[in-house]
Design a protein around this motif. Structure first.
Motif, PDB file in Angstrom:
ATOM      1  N   ASP A  82      29.418  29.447  52.721  1.00 37.12           N
ATOM      2  CA  ASP A  82      28.014  29.876  52.678  1.00 37.12           C
ATOM      3  C   ASP A  82      27.800  31.194  51.947  1.00 37.12           C
ATOM      4  O   ASP A  82      26.736  31.409  51.363  1.00 37.12           O
ATOM      5  N   CYS A  83      28.777  32.090  51.984  1.00 35.57           N
ATOM      6  CA  CYS A  83      28.586  33.436  51.433  1.00 35.57           C
ATOM      7  C   CYS A  83      29.576  33.815  50.334  1.00 35.57           C
ATOM      8  O   CYS A  83      29.664  34.982  49.968  1.00 35.57           O
ATOM      9  N   SER A  84      30.320  32.858  49.795  1.00 31.65           N
ATOM     10  CA  SER A  84      31.296  33.148  48.738  1.00 31.65           C
ATOM     11  C   SER A  84      31.226  32.068  47.667  1.00 31.65           C
ATOM     12  O   SER A  84      31.046  30.888  47.978  1.00 31.65           O
ATOM     13  N   TYR A  85      31.402  32.487  46.418  1.00 32.67           N
ATOM     14  CA  TYR A  85      31.399  31.522  45.328  1.00 32.67           C
ATOM     15  C   TYR A  85      32.321  31.963  44.202  1.00 32.67           C
ATOM     16  O   TYR A  85      32.686  33.124  44.084  1.00 32.67           O
ATOM     17  N   ARG A  86      32.707  30.987  43.382  1.00 37.66           N
ATOM     18  CA  ARG A  86      33.531  31.237  42.199  1.00 37.66           C
ATOM     19  C   ARG A  86      32.644  30.994  40.982  1.00 37.66           C
ATOM     20  O   ARG A  86      31.928  29.991  40.921  1.00 37.66           O
ATOM     21  N   ALA A  87      32.681  31.913  40.031  1.00 35.12           N
ATOM     22  CA  ALA A  87      31.874  31.817  38.821  1.00 35.12           C
ATOM     23  C   ALA A  87      32.767  31.665  37.600  1.00 35.12           C
ATOM     24  O   ALA A  87      33.750  32.390  37.452  1.00 35.12           O
ATOM     25  N   THR A  88      32.427  30.694  36.764  1.00 34.84           N
ATOM     26  CA  THR A  88      33.082  30.514  35.473  1.00 34.84           C
ATOM     27  C   THR A  88      31.986  30.342  34.420  1.00 34.84           C
ATOM     28  O   THR A  88      30.869  29.929  34.738  1.00 34.84           O
ATOM     29  N   TYR A  89      32.317  30.656  33.188  1.00 35.07           N
ATOM     30  CA  TYR A  89      31.334  30.555  32.107  1.00 35.07           C
ATOM     31  C   TYR A  89      31.215  29.109  31.630  1.00 35.07           C
ATOM     32  O   TYR A  89      32.207  28.396  31.543  1.00 35.07           O
ATOM     33  N   ASP A  90      29.998  28.712  31.321  1.00 35.10           N
ATOM     34  CA  ASP A  90      29.694  27.337  30.942  1.00 35.10           C
ATOM     35  C   ASP A  90      29.767  27.184  29.430  1.00 35.10           C
ATOM     36  O   ASP A  90      28.843  27.568  28.708  1.00 35.10           O
ATOM     37  N   ASP A  91      30.873  26.590  28.948  1.00 32.06           N
ATOM     38  CA  ASP A  91      31.052  26.432  27.510  1.00 32.06           C
ATOM     39  C   ASP A  91      30.242  25.276  26.930  1.00 32.06           C
ATOM     40  O   ASP A  91      30.200  25.089  25.718  1.00 32.06           O
ATOM     41  N   SER A  92      29.559  24.513  27.774  1.00 35.05           N
ATOM     42  CA  SER A  92      28.711  23.435  27.263  1.00 35.05           C
ATOM     43  C   SER A  92      27.333  23.958  26.841  1.00 35.05           C
ATOM     44  O   SER A  92      26.591  23.261  26.160  1.00 35.05           O
ATOM     45  N   LYS A  93      27.001  25.199  27.227  1.00 37.54           N
ATOM     46  CA  LYS A  93      25.682  25.751  26.917  1.00 37.54           C
ATOM     47  C   LYS A  93      25.706  26.857  25.868  1.00 37.54           C
ATOM     48  O   LYS A  93      24.676  27.197  25.314  1.00 37.54           O
ATOM     49  N   SER A  94      26.877  27.439  25.633  1.00 33.45           N
ATOM     50  CA  SER A  94      26.982  28.466  24.593  1.00 33.45           C
ATOM     51  C   SER A  94      28.452  28.658  24.226  1.00 33.45           C
ATOM     52  O   SER A  94      29.345  28.300  24.989  1.00 33.45           O
ATOM     53  N   LYS A  95      28.647  29.252  23.063  1.00 30.13           N
ATOM     54  CA  LYS A  95      30.007  29.573  22.625  1.00 30.13           C
ATOM     55  C   LYS A  95      30.498  30.770  23.445  1.00 30.13           C
ATOM     56  O   LYS A  95      29.785  31.759  23.595  1.00 30.13           O
ATOM     57  N   LEU A  96      31.706  30.663  23.969  1.00 28.79           N
ATOM     58  CA  LEU A  96      32.247  31.715  24.816  1.00 28.79           C
ATOM     59  C   LEU A  96      32.945  32.786  23.998  1.00 28.79           C
ATOM     60  O   LEU A  96      33.575  32.497  22.980  1.00 28.79           O
ATOM     61  N   THR A  97      32.855  34.022  24.483  1.00 26.80           N
ATOM     62  CA  THR A  97      33.617  35.117  23.883  1.00 26.80           C
ATOM     63  C   THR A  97      35.071  34.988  24.339  1.00 26.80           C
ATOM     64  O   THR A  97      35.386  34.214  25.258  1.00 26.80           O
ATOM     65  N   GLU A  98      35.941  35.762  23.726  1.00 24.24           N
ATOM     66  CA  GLU A  98      37.354  35.728  24.134  1.00 24.24           C
ATOM     67  C   GLU A  98      37.520  36.160  25.587  1.00 24.24           C
ATOM     68  O   GLU A  98      38.322  35.589  26.323  1.00 24.24           O
ATOM     69  N   SER A  99      36.766  37.166  26.027  1.00 25.92           N
ATOM     70  CA  SER A  99      36.894  37.619  27.421  1.00 25.92           C
ATOM     71  C   SER A  99      36.357  36.558  28.389  1.00 25.92           C
ATOM     72  O   SER A  99      36.929  36.366  29.469  1.00 25.92           O
ATOM     73  N   GLN A 100      35.305  35.843  28.018  1.00 25.40           N
ATOM     74  CA  GLN A 100      34.800  34.770  28.876  1.00 25.40           C
ATOM     75  C   GLN A 100      35.807  33.620  28.956  1.00 25.40           C
ATOM     76  O   GLN A 100      36.024  33.060  30.031  1.00 25.40           O
ATOM     77  N   LYS A 101      36.445  33.288  27.830  1.00 26.01           N
ATOM     78  CA  LYS A 101      37.491  32.255  27.839  1.00 26.01           C
ATOM     79  C   LYS A 101      38.652  32.678  28.738  1.00 26.01           C
ATOM     80  O   LYS A 101      39.200  31.856  29.485  1.00 26.01           O
ATOM     81  N   PHE A 102      39.022  33.954  28.661  1.00 26.69           N
ATOM     82  CA  PHE A 102      40.110  34.450  29.505  1.00 26.69           C
ATOM     83  C   PHE A 102      39.747  34.342  30.976  1.00 26.69           C
ATOM     84  O   PHE A 102      40.553  33.885  31.789  1.00 26.69           O
TER      85      PHE A 102
END
Length: 143
Positions: A82-102
């Motif tokens: 309920d109070c914790s989540y994991r976040a990852t960048y969505d490569d289907s909506k934009s091109k990811l930077t190198e740090s986002q890919k990492f």
């Protein structure tokens, strides 16, 4: 007797207006937040249950010309509880930077709601790289 009933009615009515927010209340909506480390940035976050869009609203002038990404960031949210989540960048909506890919390659960033006050919550985000952890704490307020 009438005074007692009247007072109970008023107290019950007042307690209905003082609703406390829970983690569930922060799973959707528009939020404001800012970080001060390593640089001061103000963000607007638009979140639905399992995704959010992060828009930089304010960044120091000297970082604007260094190629700091000003486009929205698109993030997938995976709720752990309920109070914790994991976040990852969505490569289907934009091109990811190198740090986002990492960040995606190490499993994303885990965020935990630590405390709720009014329409804001305090959080702790952790990014684990091998046996090292990078921790960032902050506050996010619902509009």
């Amino acid at each position: 007797m009438r005074k007692t009933i009247f007072m109970l009615t008023i107290l019950c009515g007042i307690s209905g207006f003082g609703q406390e927010l829970t983690c569930e209340d922060f799973k959707e909506g528009t939020f404001k937040t800012e970080v001060s480390e390593p640089i001061k940035i103000k963000w607007e976050i638009i979140r639905t249950q399992n995704e959010q869009t992060e828009i930089i609203k304010e960044i120091p002038e000297e970082y604007k010309d260094l190629g700091y990404p000003s486009d929205p960031h698109y993030v997938k949210i995976e709720w752990i509880d309920d109070c914790s989540y994991r976040a990852t960048y969505d490569d289907s909506k934009s091109k990811l930077t190198e740090s986002q890919k990492f960040i995606n390659s190490i499993g994303g960033i885990t965020t935990e709601v630590i405390k709720i006050e009014g329409n804001c919550f305090y959080y702790k985000s952790i990014m684990k790289v091998e046996e090292h952890e990078q921790v960032m704490e902050g506050k996010m307020c619902k509009e």
